[in-house]
Motif scaffolding. Structure first.
Motif, short mmCIF file in Angstrom:
data_model
loop_
_atom_site.label_atom_id
_atom_site.label_comp_id
_atom_site.label_asym_id
_atom_site.label_seq_id
_atom_site.Cartn_x
_atom_site.Cartn_y
_atom_site.Cartn_z
N GLY A 163 0.83 -1.21 0.00
CA GLY A 163 0.00 0.00 0.00
C GLY A 163 0.86 1.25 0.00
O GLY A 163 2.09 1.19 0.05
N CYS A 164 0.20 2.39 -0.08
CA CYS A 164 0.95 3.65 -0.18
C CYS A 164 0.10 4.80 0.36
O CYS A 164 -1.10 4.87 0.07
N ASN A 165 0.72 5.67 1.15
CA ASN A 165 -0.01 6.80 1.72
C ASN A 165 0.08 8.05 0.85
O ASN A 165 -0.44 9.09 1.22
N ASN A 166 0.78 7.95 -0.29
CA ASN A 166 0.86 9.12 -1.17
C ASN A 166 -0.34 9.16 -2.11
O ASN A 166 -1.12 8.20 -2.18
N THR A 167 -0.43 10.26 -2.83
CA THR A 167 -1.59 10.43 -3.71
C THR A 167 -1.14 10.97 -5.06
O THR A 167 -1.70 11.94 -5.56
N CYS A 168 -0.12 10.37 -5.64
CA CYS A 168 0.35 10.83 -6.94
C CYS A 168 -0.83 10.77 -7.92
O CYS A 168 -1.54 9.75 -7.96
N THR A 169 -1.02 11.85 -8.67
CA THR A 169 -2.28 11.98 -9.41
C THR A 169 -2.36 11.05 -10.63
O THR A 169 -3.42 10.90 -11.21
N PHE A 170 -1.24 10.42 -11.01
CA PHE A 170 -1.28 9.51 -12.16
C PHE A 170 -1.43 8.06 -11.73
O PHE A 170 -1.50 7.16 -12.56
N CYS A 171 -1.48 7.81 -10.42
CA CYS A 171 -1.29 6.44 -9.92
C CYS A 171 -2.55 5.86 -9.30
O CYS A 171 -3.22 6.50 -8.50
N ILE A 172 -2.84 4.63 -9.64
CA ILE A 172 -4.05 3.96 -9.15
C ILE A 172 -3.75 3.12 -7.89
O ILE A 172 -4.65 2.64 -7.22
N VAL A 173 -2.45 2.98 -7.58
CA VAL A 173 -2.07 2.09 -6.48
C VAL A 173 -2.76 2.41 -5.15
O VAL A 173 -3.31 1.52 -4.51
N PRO A 174 -2.77 3.69 -4.70
CA PRO A 174 -3.39 3.95 -3.39
C PRO A 174 -4.85 3.51 -3.37
O PRO A 174 -5.33 3.00 -2.36
N ALA A 175 -5.57 3.69 -4.50
CA ALA A 175 -6.98 3.31 -4.52
C ALA A 175 -7.15 1.79 -4.45
O ALA A 175 -8.12 1.30 -3.88
N LEU A 176 -6.18 1.06 -5.01
CA LEU A 176 -6.37 -0.39 -5.11
C LEU A 176 -5.62 -1.19 -4.06
O LEU A 176 -6.02 -2.28 -3.69
N ARG A 177 -4.51 -0.65 -3.59
CA ARG A 177 -3.72 -1.40 -2.59
C ARG A 177 -3.91 -0.83 -1.20
O ARG A 177 -3.37 -1.37 -0.23
N GLY A 178 -4.57 0.31 -1.09
CA GLY A 178 -4.88 0.86 0.23
C GLY A 178 -3.70 1.59 0.87
O GLY A 178 -2.67 1.82 0.25
N ARG A 179 -3.89 1.96 2.14
CA ARG A 179 -2.85 2.71 2.85
C ARG A 179 -1.68 1.79 3.20
O ARG A 179 -1.83 0.57 3.23
N GLU A 180 -0.55 2.42 3.47
CA GLU A 180 0.66 1.63 3.74
C GLU A 180 0.49 0.77 4.99
O GLU A 180 0.04 1.25 6.03
N LYS A 181 0.87 -0.47 4.85
CA LYS A 181 0.93 -1.38 6.00
C LYS A 181 2.35 -1.89 6.09
O LYS A 181 2.88 -2.42 5.12
N ASP A 182 2.97 -1.70 7.22
CA ASP A 182 4.36 -2.11 7.40
C ASP A 182 4.44 -3.45 8.11
O ASP A 182 3.70 -3.70 9.05
N ARG A 183 5.35 -4.25 7.63
CA ARG A 183 5.56 -5.53 8.28
C ARG A 183 6.58 -5.33 9.39
O ARG A 183 7.51 -4.52 9.24
N ARG A 184 6.47 -6.07 10.47
CA ARG A 184 7.41 -5.89 11.58
C ARG A 184 8.82 -6.29 11.13
O ARG A 184 8.99 -7.29 10.43
N PRO A 185 9.84 -5.52 11.57
CA PRO A 185 11.21 -5.83 11.14
C PRO A 185 11.61 -7.28 11.44
O PRO A 185 12.28 -7.93 10.62
N GLY A 186 11.17 -7.81 12.60
CA GLY A 186 11.54 -9.19 12.96
C GLY A 186 11.02 -10.19 11.93
O GLY A 186 11.70 -11.16 11.59
N ASP A 187 9.81 -9.95 11.42
CA ASP A 187 9.24 -10.85 10.42
C ASP A 187 9.98 -10.75 9.09
O ASP A 187 10.24 -11.75 8.41
N VAL A 188 10.31 -9.50 8.72
CA VAL A 188 11.05 -9.29 7.46
C VAL A 188 12.38 -10.03 7.55
O VAL A 188 12.76 -10.81 6.65
#
Ligand code: SF4
Length: 511
Positions: A163-188
Motif C-alpha cells: 500500500g501507499c499513503n501518497n496520492t500521486c495523481t497519475f497512480c491507481i495504487v493507493p486506490a487499489l492497494r490501500g494505505r501503507e501497512k508495514d511488516r514488523r522488522p523481525g518478520d522481514v
C-alpha cells in the motif's frame, strides 16, 4: 488434497501482468495452490485445470487485454469439464463483480487484500457450481505470511510494506492497494534469513515507498536499520530495494547503504519529471533540487553507485520548458538506466480528468528526444566501465541472444546487465587450463570477469572469466530446485532443504 476426476492432482497456471509486486504476489499464489495440493502445469500445457490471472490496472488497456484473454479461454473451458478460471490483482480489485458479469465463465474473483482466500474460493465455487467474488477493502493477513513458491534459486523478493499513503495523481495504487501497512522488522528479517539459509544470495526488499517504512510503528529510521540488520545475515551477498521515494529519503539510508557491505551500490529512485510545476501537478512533494541533492550525497558516499529512475513524459499541462527541465535533470543526474513512459490516462486517477491533456504526437516526439538523451548518457556511463572487473551473479533469462553468442548473462553488483563469454571448452578439462569453465558455470554462481565493450543497456565481457565460484544457489538451479518460504508469521520460519519441484513452467508472463 485437491484432485482431478481421474485422481491425479489438479494442475494450475498463473498468468501475471504488471509490476514486481504482482510477480511476487504470483509466487504466493503458486505457494498457496501447491500447499492446497495443486501442481504446476507444464510449460507447454494449454489446458490446465485452474488458470489464475494476476492482473494489473496500471497499464493502458489492461481491461481489454484481460477480457481478450478470458475470451480465448472460453472455448478451452467448454471442452474441459471442471476447469476453473480465477481473476485476481489490481484490476479485479477495481472491477470486482463486473468481471463475472462481462465474463460469466469466470469462477473466482479475488482482490489484492485476500490472496490467501484463493484455494477456499476455488473449492467453494466448485462445490456450489457458482462464481465466487470476494474483495476486501483492507488487508486481512500480511501477504508475506503466506507460503511462497519462489521462482529463483539465487534471488528473492521480500515485502516490507504494502500500500501507499501518497496520492500521486497519475497512480491507481493507493486506490487499489490501500494505505501503507508495514511488516514488523523481525518478520522481514526472519524471511530474509530463511532465504539466505536456503542458498539465496540476493534479496530485494519491496515496498511502494520503502523510505516511509516504519511510519506505522513510529520509527522514521526503520528502513536504514533494516538495511544494517540485513548486513548481519550469514550467506546473504547482495541486498537491493525498490522503490524509494525522494520525499521521504533520509541521509541515514545513504549511510546504511555505504557502510553495510552486502547492500549493493545501486539506487532506483523514480524522478517522474524534472519540472517542479509538473511534480506539483503530479502531487509529488519533492522538487528537482531535492532529488539532485540526494543523488549528490549518494555519489559522495558511494562514487561507484549506479542510479536508475522512472520518468513520465507528456503529463497533462507539461510545456516544452517543463520537458527541457526533465532533460536537464537527466543530464545532471547521469543515470545508468531509465524506464521511460509516455503519459496515458488511467481511469480512476485524478490526472485522467485534468485539462490540457497533450496530443499524442507531442508526447511521442518528446519521448523520442528523452530516449535519445537517456541513451547518450547511459552509454557514456557504461563506457567508463570498459577494462574494469565486475562480479556477476549468473542469471536465467537475462540474455536473449546467449544461445546464439555462446555467452551467459547476469547482473553486476551495481545492477548492470553483463553478458559474458564462458570461454571455449578446453581440451584437457583440468582446472587452470584455458576453457576449463565453459559448461561448468550455472545460474546462481558468481563469476568475476573484465568488461570489454559497453552498449547503452548492457556490458559485454568477452575474455575468459577471471574466476568462478560455485554456490548452493547454483547447485539448486542445476538440480531444478527452487526455494519455498513457508508462511512466516511471528515465530521463526521452518527452514529445510528446498523440496524438489517439477521443471519451472512459465505460466507467468510478466508484462
Ligand atoms: S508513491 Fe505515488 S506513484 Fe508510487 S505507489 Fe504511491 S501514489 Fe503510486
Amino acid at each position: 488434497m485437491t484432485t482431478a476426476a481421474a485422481g491425479s492432482p489438479r494442475t494450475y497456471q498463473v498468468r501475471t501482468y504488471g509490476c514486481q509486486m504482482n510477480v511476487h504476489d504470483s509466487e504466493r499464489i503458486s505457494g498457496l495452490l501447491e500447499q492446497a495440493g495443486y501442481v504446476r502445469a507444464a510449460e507447454a500445457d494449454d489446458n490446465p485445470d485452474v488458470v489464475v490471472f494476476n492482473t494489473c490496472a496500471v497499464r493502458e488497456n489492461a481491461d481489454n487485454r484481460l477480457y481478450g484473454n478470458l475470451g480465448h479461454l472460453r472455448p478451452v473451458k467448454d471442452k474441459h469439464p471442471g476447469m476453473q478460471i480465477a481473476v485476481g490483482g489490481c484490476l479485479a480489485q477495481k472491477d470486482r463483480g463486473d468481471i463475472v458479469r462481462k465474463a460469466p465463465w469466470v469462477d473466482v474473483v479475488f482482490g489484492t487484500h485476500n490472496i490467501g482466500s484463493l484455494p477456499a474460493l476455488l473449492e467453494r465455487a466448485r462445490h456450489n457450481a457458482a462464481a465466487e467474488v470476494e474483495i476486501l477493502e483492507s488487508l486481512d493477513v500480511f501477504p508475506s505470511t503466506l507460503p511462497t513458491r519462489r521462482e529463483s534459486t539465487y534471488a528473492g523478493w521480500v515485502s516490507i510494506s504494502v500500500g501507499c499513503n501518497n496520492t500521486c495523481t497519475f497512480c491507481i495504487v493507493p486506490a487499489l492497494r490501500g494505505r501503507e501497512k508495514d511488516r514488523r522488522p523481525g518478520d522481514v528479517l526472519a524471511e530474509v534469513r530463511a532465504l539466505a539459509d536456503s542458498g539465496v544470495l540476493e534479496v530485494t526488499l519491496l515496498g511502494q515507498n520503502v523510505n516511509s517504512y516504519g511510519v506505522e510503528f513510529g520509527d522514521r529510521y526503520a528502513f536504514g536499520k533494516l538495511l544494517r540488520a540485513c548486513g548481519e545475515i550469514d550467506g546473504l551477498e547482495r541486498v537491493r530495494f525498490t522503490s524509494p521515494h525522494p520525499k521521504d529519503f533520509t541521509d541515514d539510508v545513504i549511510a546504511a547503504m555505504a557502510e553495510t557491505p552486502n547492500v549493493c551500490h545501486s539506487l532506483h529512485m523514480p524522478l517522474q519529471s524534472g519540472s517542479d510545476d509538473v511534480l506539483r501537478a503530479m502531487r509529488r512533494s519533492y522538487r528537482s533540487e531535492r532529488y539532485l541533492g540526494i543523488i549528490e550525497r549518494v555519489r559522495e558516499a558511494m562514487p561507484d553507485a549506479a542510479i536508475t529512475t522512472d520518468i513520465i513524459v507528456g503529463f497533462p499541462g507539461e510545456t516544452e520548458a517543463d520537458f527541457q527541465r526533465t532533460l536537464d535533470v537527466v543530464r545532471e543526474a547521469r543515470f545508468s538506466s531509465a524506464f521511460t513512459f509516455q503519459y496515458s490516462k488511467r481511469p480512476g486517477t485524478p490526472a485522467a480528468t485534468m485539462p490540457d491533456q497533450l496530443p499524442k504526437q507531442v508526447v511521442q516526439e518528446r519521448y523520442e528526444r528523452l530516449i535519445a538523451t537517456v541513451e547518450e548518457i547511459t552509454w557514456a556511463e557504461n563506457r567508463k566501465l570498459v577494462g574494469e572487473t565486475v562480479e556477476v551473479l549468473v542469471a536465467v533469462g537475462e540474455g536473449r541472444k546467449d544461445e546464439r553468442t555462446g555467452r551467459m548473462s547476469g547482473r553486476a553488483r551495481d545492477g548492470r546487465l553483463v553478458h559474458f563469454a564462458t570461454g571455449a571448452l578446453g581440451a584437457s578439462g583440468r582446472p587452470g587450463d584455458a576453457g576449463f569453465l565453459a559448461g561448468r558455470i550455472r545460474p546462481g554462481d558468481i563469476v568475476h570477469t573484465t568488461v570489454t565493450y559497453a552498449a547503452p543497456h548492457h556490458l559485454n565481457a568477452d575474455g575468459e572469466p577471471l574466476s568462478h565460484r560455485r554456490t548452493r544457489a547454483g547447485d539448486a538451479a542445476e538440480a531444478g530446485r527452487s526455494p519455498r518460504t513457508p508462511g512466516v508469521s511471528l515465530g521463526l520460519p521452518t527452514v529445510g532443504v528446498p523440496a524438489a519441484v517439477p521443471a519451472p513452467a512459465t505460466g507467468c508472463a510478466a508484462g
